[in-house]
Design a protein around this motif. Structure first.
Motif, mmCIF file in Angstrom:
data_model
loop_
_atom_site.group_PDB
_atom_site.id
_atom_site.type_symbol
_atom_site.label_atom_id
_atom_site.label_comp_id
_atom_site.label_asym_id
_atom_site.label_seq_id
_atom_site.Cartn_x
_atom_site.Cartn_y
_atom_site.Cartn_z
ATOM 1 N N LEU A 36 0.843 -1.191 0.000
ATOM 2 C CA LEU A 36 0.000 0.000 0.000
ATOM 3 C C LEU A 36 0.880 1.243 0.000
ATOM 4 O O LEU A 36 1.654 1.459 0.923
ATOM 5 N N PRO A 37 0.775 2.080 -1.039
ATOM 6 C CA PRO A 37 1.646 3.255 -1.135
ATOM 7 C C PRO A 37 1.277 4.308 -0.079
ATOM 8 O O PRO A 37 0.096 4.513 0.204
ATOM 9 N N PRO A 38 2.271 4.985 0.482
ATOM 10 C CA PRO A 38 2.001 5.958 1.548
ATOM 11 C C PRO A 38 1.319 7.243 1.081
ATOM 12 O O PRO A 38 0.732 7.954 1.896
ATOM 13 N N ALA A 39 1.361 7.531 -0.214
ATOM 14 C CA ALA A 39 0.804 8.801 -0.692
ATOM 15 C C ALA A 39 -0.073 8.632 -1.925
ATOM 16 O O ALA A 39 -0.200 9.548 -2.737
ATOM 17 N N ASP A 40 -0.698 7.472 -2.078
ATOM 18 C CA ASP A 40 -1.564 7.235 -3.229
ATOM 19 C C ASP A 40 -2.668 6.265 -2.817
ATOM 20 O O ASP A 40 -2.435 5.357 -2.016
ATOM 21 N N CYS A 41 -3.850 6.445 -3.343
ATOM 22 C CA CYS A 41 -4.991 5.596 -3.014
ATOM 23 C C CYS A 41 -4.917 4.260 -3.758
ATOM 24 O O CYS A 41 -4.283 4.164 -4.811
ATOM 25 N N ARG A 42 -5.585 3.270 -3.211
ATOM 26 C CA ARG A 42 -5.709 1.960 -3.845
ATOM 27 C C ARG A 42 -6.988 1.299 -3.358
ATOM 28 O O ARG A 42 -7.507 1.616 -2.295
ATOM 29 N N PRO A 68 -4.856 7.208 1.907
ATOM 30 C CA PRO A 68 -3.981 7.771 2.937
ATOM 31 C C PRO A 68 -4.064 9.296 2.999
ATOM 32 O O PRO A 68 -4.362 9.958 2.007
ATOM 33 N N ASP A 69 -3.783 9.813 4.184
ATOM 34 C CA ASP A 69 -3.822 11.259 4.391
ATOM 35 C C ASP A 69 -2.905 12.002 3.413
ATOM 36 O O ASP A 69 -3.205 13.117 3.013
ATOM 37 N N GLY A 70 -1.794 11.378 3.005
ATOM 38 C CA GLY A 70 -0.829 12.022 2.127
ATOM 39 C C GLY A 70 -1.207 12.031 0.658
ATOM 40 O O GLY A 70 -0.509 12.624 -0.159
ATOM 41 N N ALA A 71 -2.312 11.401 0.291
ATOM 42 C CA ALA A 71 -2.731 11.364 -1.117
ATOM 43 C C ALA A 71 -3.306 12.709 -1.539
ATOM 44 O O ALA A 71 -3.891 13.437 -0.733
ATOM 45 N N GLN A 72 -3.154 13.029 -2.818
ATOM 46 C CA GLN A 72 -3.702 14.275 -3.353
ATOM 47 C C GLN A 72 -5.233 14.214 -3.346
ATOM 48 O O GLN A 72 -5.825 13.151 -3.551
ATOM 49 N N LEU A 73 -5.855 15.352 -3.139
ATOM 50 C CA LEU A 73 -7.313 15.434 -3.092
ATOM 51 C C LEU A 73 -7.942 14.912 -4.388
ATOM 52 O O LEU A 73 -8.937 14.185 -4.360
#
Length: 121
Positions: A36-42, A68-73
């Motif tokens: 699961l990437p820390p800054a991208d949705c899946r 994740p909180d770090g993903a772009q809106l």
């Protein structure tokens, strides 16, 4: 079972959902979390084995919405808009878990979520 989990990615340009990862049967929960990437949705589907207090074993397919909180809106909105349709195309999903950080989708959280759904009156 030959597969423990599968992780899916939505392509931004076309909105198509593609398979990113398919695990082997022996891959553990730590392998799943590492994918699961820390800054991208899946999206993910995990075949979770739950053992209750009476030593009965249940296997439940859990749909995971990883945002994740770090993903772009923009990315979060794309996944939110795609989720219900994509999930409706999958067979055998028993429950859904939405997660914004590793604690939300950790093995203990998954176990607690499955237990709460199985023990509802």
């Amino acid at each position: 079972r030959a597969v423990k989990y599968a992780i899916f990615q939505v392509s931004e340009g076309r909105g198509a959902v593609t398979v990113q990862t398919v695990s082997g049967a022996s891959d553990g929960y730590d392998n799943f979390l590492e994918e699961l990437p820390p800054a991208d949705c899946r999206f993910a589907v995990y075949d979770f084995e739950y053992r209750n207090a009476d030593d009965c074993v249940f296997n439940k397919l859990v749909f995971v919405m990883w945002s994740p909180d770090g993903a772009q809106l923009k990315n979060k909105m794309l996944y939110a808009a795609t989720k219900d349709f994509f999930k409706s195309q999958l067979d055998g999903i028993s429950m859904e878990l939405q997660a914004t950080d590793v604690d939300d989708v950790g093995e203990a959280a998954m176990r607690d979520h499955v237990a709460s759904v199985l023990t509802r009156s």
